[in-house]
Design a protein around this motif. Structure first.
Motif, PDB file in Angstrom:
ATOM      1  N   ALA A   1       5.724  -9.817 -15.805  1.00  0.00           N
ATOM      2  CA  ALA A   1       4.794  -9.879 -14.318  1.00  0.00           C
ATOM      3  C   ALA A   1       5.080  -8.794 -13.471  1.00  0.00           C
ATOM      4  O   ALA A   1       6.593  -8.819 -13.322  1.00  0.00           O
ATOM      5  CB  ALA A   1       5.191 -11.462 -13.552  1.00  0.00           C
ATOM      6  N   ILE A   2       4.614  -8.849 -13.110  1.00  0.00           N
ATOM      7  CA  ILE A   2       3.651  -7.396 -11.412  1.00  0.00           C
ATOM      8  C   ILE A   2       3.522  -7.961 -10.002  1.00  0.00           C
ATOM      9  O   ILE A   2       2.212  -8.980 -10.431  1.00  0.00           O
ATOM     10  CB  ILE A   2       3.480  -6.049 -12.618  1.00  0.00           C
ATOM     11  CG1 ILE A   2       4.302  -5.192 -13.883  1.00  0.00           C
ATOM     12  CG2 ILE A   2       3.343  -5.364 -10.573  1.00  0.00           C
ATOM     13  CD1 ILE A   2       2.914  -4.288 -14.053  1.00  0.00           C
ATOM     14  N   GLY A   3       3.979  -8.236  -9.511  1.00  0.00           N
ATOM     15  CA  GLY A   3       3.745  -9.060  -8.347  1.00  0.00           C
ATOM     16  C   GLY A   3       2.094  -8.247  -7.596  1.00  0.00           C
ATOM     17  O   GLY A   3       1.855  -7.109  -7.541  1.00  0.00           O
ATOM     18  N   ASP A   4       1.955  -8.322  -6.668  1.00  0.00           N
ATOM     19  CA  ASP A   4       1.331  -8.525  -5.722  1.00  0.00           C
ATOM     20  C   ASP A   4       1.688  -7.325  -5.070  1.00  0.00           C
ATOM     21  O   ASP A   4       2.727  -7.159  -3.984  1.00  0.00           O
ATOM     22  CB  ASP A   4       0.960  -9.438  -4.790  1.00  0.00           C
ATOM     23  CG  ASP A   4       0.143 -10.823  -4.957  1.00  0.00           C
ATOM     24  OD1 ASP A   4      -0.197 -10.983  -6.576  1.00  0.00           O
ATOM     25  OD2 ASP A   4      -0.252 -12.002  -5.152  1.00  0.00           O
ATOM     26  N   ASP A   5       0.902  -6.304  -4.753  1.00  0.00           N
ATOM     27  CA  ASP A   5       0.784  -5.230  -3.915  1.00  0.00           C
ATOM     28  C   ASP A   5       2.079  -4.704  -4.529  1.00  0.00           C
ATOM     29  O   ASP A   5       2.650  -3.433  -3.605  1.00  0.00           O
ATOM     30  CB  ASP A   5       0.963  -5.742  -2.818  1.00  0.00           C
ATOM     31  CG  ASP A   5      -0.234  -6.200  -2.243  1.00  0.00           C
ATOM     32  OD1 ASP A   5      -1.247  -5.671  -1.785  1.00  0.00           O
ATOM     33  OD2 ASP A   5       0.322  -7.414  -1.730  1.00  0.00           O
ATOM     34  N   ALA A   6       2.758  -4.722  -5.894  1.00  0.00           N
ATOM     35  CA  ALA A   6       4.140  -3.791  -6.126  1.00  0.00           C
ATOM     36  C   ALA A   6       4.775  -2.767  -5.931  1.00  0.00           C
ATOM     37  O   ALA A   6       5.122  -1.838  -5.993  1.00  0.00           O
ATOM     38  CB  ALA A   6       4.013  -4.535  -7.681  1.00  0.00           C
ATOM     39  N   PHE A   7       3.295  -2.162  -6.509  1.00  0.00           N
ATOM     40  CA  PHE A   7       2.986  -0.407  -6.005  1.00  0.00           C
ATOM     41  C   PHE A   7       2.180   0.424  -4.551  1.00  0.00           C
ATOM     42  O   PHE A   7       1.604   1.342  -5.241  1.00  0.00           O
ATOM     43  CB  PHE A   7       3.429   0.717  -7.401  1.00  0.00           C
ATOM     44  CG  PHE A   7       3.649  -0.190  -8.377  1.00  0.00           C
ATOM     45  CD1 PHE A   7       5.372   0.770  -9.087  1.00  0.00           C
ATOM     46  CD2 PHE A   7       4.007  -1.001  -9.217  1.00  0.00           C
ATOM     47  CE1 PHE A   7       6.160  -0.079  -9.518  1.00  0.00           C
ATOM     48  CE2 PHE A   7       5.134  -1.778 -10.232  1.00  0.00           C
ATOM     49  CZ  PHE A   7       6.232  -0.709 -10.812  1.00  0.00           C
ATOM     50  N   GLU A   8       1.549  -0.496  -4.622  1.00  0.00           N
ATOM     51  CA  GLU A   8       0.305  -0.204  -3.086  1.00  0.00           C
ATOM     52  C   GLU A   8       0.215   1.536  -2.606  1.00  0.00           C
ATOM     53  O   GLU A   8       1.636   0.902  -2.235  1.00  0.00           O
ATOM     54  CB  GLU A   8       0.110  -1.599  -2.723  1.00  0.00           C
ATOM     55  CG  GLU A   8      -1.258  -0.985  -1.929  1.00  0.00           C
ATOM     56  CD  GLU A   8      -1.128  -2.160  -1.222  1.00  0.00           C
ATOM     57  OE1 GLU A   8      -1.801  -1.631   0.646  1.00  0.00           O
ATOM     58  OE2 GLU A   8      -1.510  -3.086  -1.151  1.00  0.00           O
ATOM     59  N   GLY A   9       0.335   1.917  -2.718  1.00  0.00           N
ATOM     60  CA  GLY A   9       0.007   2.832  -1.625  1.00  0.00           C
ATOM     61  C   GLY A   9       1.123   4.664  -2.270  1.00  0.00           C
ATOM     62  O   GLY A   9       1.384   5.334  -1.785  1.00  0.00           O
ATOM     63  N   CYS A  10       1.785   4.155  -3.165  1.00  0.00           N
ATOM     64  CA  CYS A  10       2.426   5.080  -3.865  1.00  0.00           C
ATOM     65  C   CYS A  10       1.481   6.422  -4.640  1.00  0.00           C
ATOM     66  O   CYS A  10       1.200   6.500  -5.794  1.00  0.00           O
ATOM     67  CB  CYS A  10       3.823   5.076  -5.209  1.00  0.00           C
ATOM     68  SG  CYS A  10       4.597   3.243  -4.947  1.00  0.00           S
ATOM     69  N   GLU A  11       1.567   7.224  -3.675  1.00  0.00           N
ATOM     70  CA  GLU A  11       0.015   7.567  -3.679  1.00  0.00           C
ATOM     71  C   GLU A  11       1.010   8.998  -5.266  1.00  0.00           C
ATOM     72  O   GLU A  11      -0.028  10.061  -5.218  1.00  0.00           O
ATOM     73  CB  GLU A  11      -0.052   9.249  -2.225  1.00  0.00           C
ATOM     74  CG  GLU A  11      -0.525   8.066  -0.932  1.00  0.00           C
ATOM     75  CD  GLU A  11      -0.295   8.216   0.345  1.00  0.00           C
ATOM     76  OE1 GLU A  11      -0.470   9.444   0.507  1.00  0.00           O
ATOM     77  OE2 GLU A  11      -1.272   7.445   0.525  1.00  0.00           O
ATOM     78  N   ASP A  12       1.837   8.844  -4.312  1.00  0.00           N
ATOM     79  CA  ASP A  12       2.418  10.505  -6.291  1.00  0.00           C
ATOM     80  C   ASP A  12       2.742   9.835  -7.207  1.00  0.00           C
ATOM     81  O   ASP A  12       2.588  11.137  -8.470  1.00  0.00           O
ATOM     82  CB  ASP A  12       4.276  11.267  -5.361  1.00  0.00           C
ATOM     83  CG  ASP A  12       3.833  11.977  -4.349  1.00  0.00           C
ATOM     84  OD1 ASP A  12       2.645  12.313  -4.010  1.00  0.00           O
ATOM     85  OD2 ASP A  12       4.302  11.255  -3.272  1.00  0.00           O
ATOM     86  N   LEU A  13       2.718   8.908  -6.997  1.00  0.00           N
ATOM     87  CA  LEU A  13       2.516   8.246  -8.648  1.00  0.00           C
ATOM     88  C   LEU A  13       1.027   8.518  -9.578  1.00  0.00           C
ATOM     89  O   LEU A  13      -0.300   8.148  -9.385  1.00  0.00           O
ATOM     90  CB  LEU A  13       2.611   6.866  -9.303  1.00  0.00           C
ATOM     91  CG  LEU A  13       2.900   5.909 -10.058  1.00  0.00           C
ATOM     92  CD1 LEU A  13       4.565   6.482 -10.553  1.00  0.00           C
ATOM     93  CD2 LEU A  13       2.707   4.348  -9.605  1.00  0.00           C
ATOM     94  N   THR A  14       1.732   9.081 -11.308  1.00  0.00           N
ATOM     95  CA  THR A  14       0.467  10.111 -11.470  1.00  0.00           C
ATOM     96  C   THR A  14       0.144   9.631 -12.643  1.00  0.00           C
ATOM     97  O   THR A  14      -1.358   8.670 -13.302  1.00  0.00           O
ATOM     98  CB  THR A  14       0.499  11.521 -12.150  1.00  0.00           C
ATOM     99  OG1 THR A  14       2.089  11.214 -13.048  1.00  0.00           O
ATOM    100  CG2 THR A  14       0.379  12.402 -10.198  1.00  0.00           C
TER     101      THR A  14
END
Length: 389
Positions: free
Chosen positions: A100-113
């Motif tokens: 499971a991956i939770g709510d907002d887990a990676f939110e705003g990771c702008e450099d993740l491609t």
């Protein structure tokens, strides 16, 4: 001597139980990572926090196991907001232990491609990758059956999707663009889930056909689809209906059948569906959220096939429904329901649910038990006559 030994044993047992109780949910840290123990028997943990930060680009390899107090725990969940706004995070490796991956887990990771979800994951939370503006490549396995609302909103991946229905693996993620008037949608036969807010606020949607492969209907999935008309058919593959899923679908009419496969109905799931007149709730139901059927003021008949009278808040129905509708329960269960909230507010009758069809509807010609009479019933009948089934 015997009393002393018994007392000692009981004391030791109580201390052991107390220790076990405190371990469940206990948090601990290991380097940059913080964890919460989710199951002492299965030895599993959830990541709750990651403290590392760099002004330079960096990558993360999420561990599959972590030691604590001479025990090795499996990492099965990425908690809410764990990597939120890690601006220089360019890549992340998620192990096959994670489910499971939770709510907002990676939110705003702008450099993740790019992100590759392993085939162990079954659910992705709301806004999990929201505002990852550089995210171009997303690989979602067939194991994922549930995706929360906005999980991939404002990413390059989503922006590059063509208008119309957008799929993420085996999940119907949503509808993109302007929906034409009087739109009727048939969801593909292999789809396993309908994501949160998939069709929310699309008032031009008039009909939807949900296949017998779908297991979950997400939060707000059809919320405010006021022109969705006729009888809604929920297939008997569905196990959960999210909160506000059909909220204010005022055009729905007739009988609503919650099939025997459904175990949970979220709060306000059918709030304001004022055209509904009859309700069937299947025998597997375990929980019904607050105000689930509030605003369904025309209900005059409610059938619940569950042997055990589950408790719920009185707000799941309106007062006028309690006053005017009959509640039908399984044979020999009238007394149990008369002592349980909110069912005790109804005038209760017993009925034999074994004579009903599989999903609770008793419709003549419904050969395949999907709650409707259509071409699929003709096809099944022909196959039975030819000996193919």
């Amino acid at each position: 001597m015997r009393k002393f030994t018994l007392k000692t044993l009981l004391t030791a047992l109580l201390l052991q139980c107390s220790t076990m109780a405190t371990v469940q949910g206990q948090t601990f840290s290991n380097g940059y990572w913080s964890f919460r123990i989710t199951d002492t028997t299965a030895k599993t943990v959830e990541i709750t926090y990651y403290t590392y930060y760099s002004s330079y680009n960096y990558s993360i390899n999420i561990p599959s196991t972590v030691p604590y107090n001479n025990t090795t725990y499996r990492v099965t969940s990425i908690g809410d907001r764990v990597f939120m706004n890690k601006f220089n995070l360019v890549s992340v490796s998620i192990p096959n232990s994670v489910t499971a991956i939770g709510d907002d887990a990676f939110e705003g990771c702008e450099d993740l491609t790019s992100i590759t979800i392993p085939n162990s994951v079954t659910s992705i939370g709301s806004d999990a990758f929201y505002n990852c503006i550089g995210l171009k490549s997303v690989t979602i396995p067939n194991s994922v059956t549930s995706i929360g609302s906005g999980a991939f909103y404002n990413t390059v991946w989503y922006n590059n999707q063509p208008n119309g229905i957008v799929y993420a693996g085996k999940v119907l993620y949503g509808y993109k663009g302007i929906m034409p008037a009087n739109t009727s949608i048939t969801i593909g036969d292999s789809i396993l889930g309908i994501a949160g807010r998939a069709f929310a606020n699309y008032s031009n949607l008039t009909n939807v056909t949900i296949p017998n492969s779908v297991t979950s209907i997400g939060d707000y999935a059809f919320s405010n689809c006021s022109c969705l008309t006729g009888e809604l058919v929920i297939p008997n593959s569905v196990t959960s209906i999210g909160q506000y899923a059909f909220n204010n679908c005022s055009g729905l009419t007739g009988e609503l059948v919650i099939p025997n496969s459904v175990t949970s109905i979220g709060k306000y799931a059918f709030y304001g569906c004022k055209g509904l007149k009859s309700l069937y709730i299947g025998k597997a139901i375990e929980s019904i959220g607050e105000s689930a059927f509030a605003g369904c003021s025309k209900l005059f008949e409610i059938k619940i096939a569950a042997i055990w009278a589950i408790t719920a808040l009185e707000s799941i129905f309106d007062t006028e429904v309690y006053n005017n509708a009959y509640l039908y329960v399984p044979t020999d269960r009238q007394y149990a329901y008369s002592k349980a909230t909110p069912w005790s507010n109804f005038y209760i009758k017993e009925m034999d649910f074994e004579s009903e069809t599989e999903n609770g509807s008793n419709i003549t010609g419904d050969v395949n038990n999907d709650g409707a009479v259509n071409v699929a019933d003709v096809t099944k009948l022909v196959n039975i006559i030819l000996g193919n089934e």
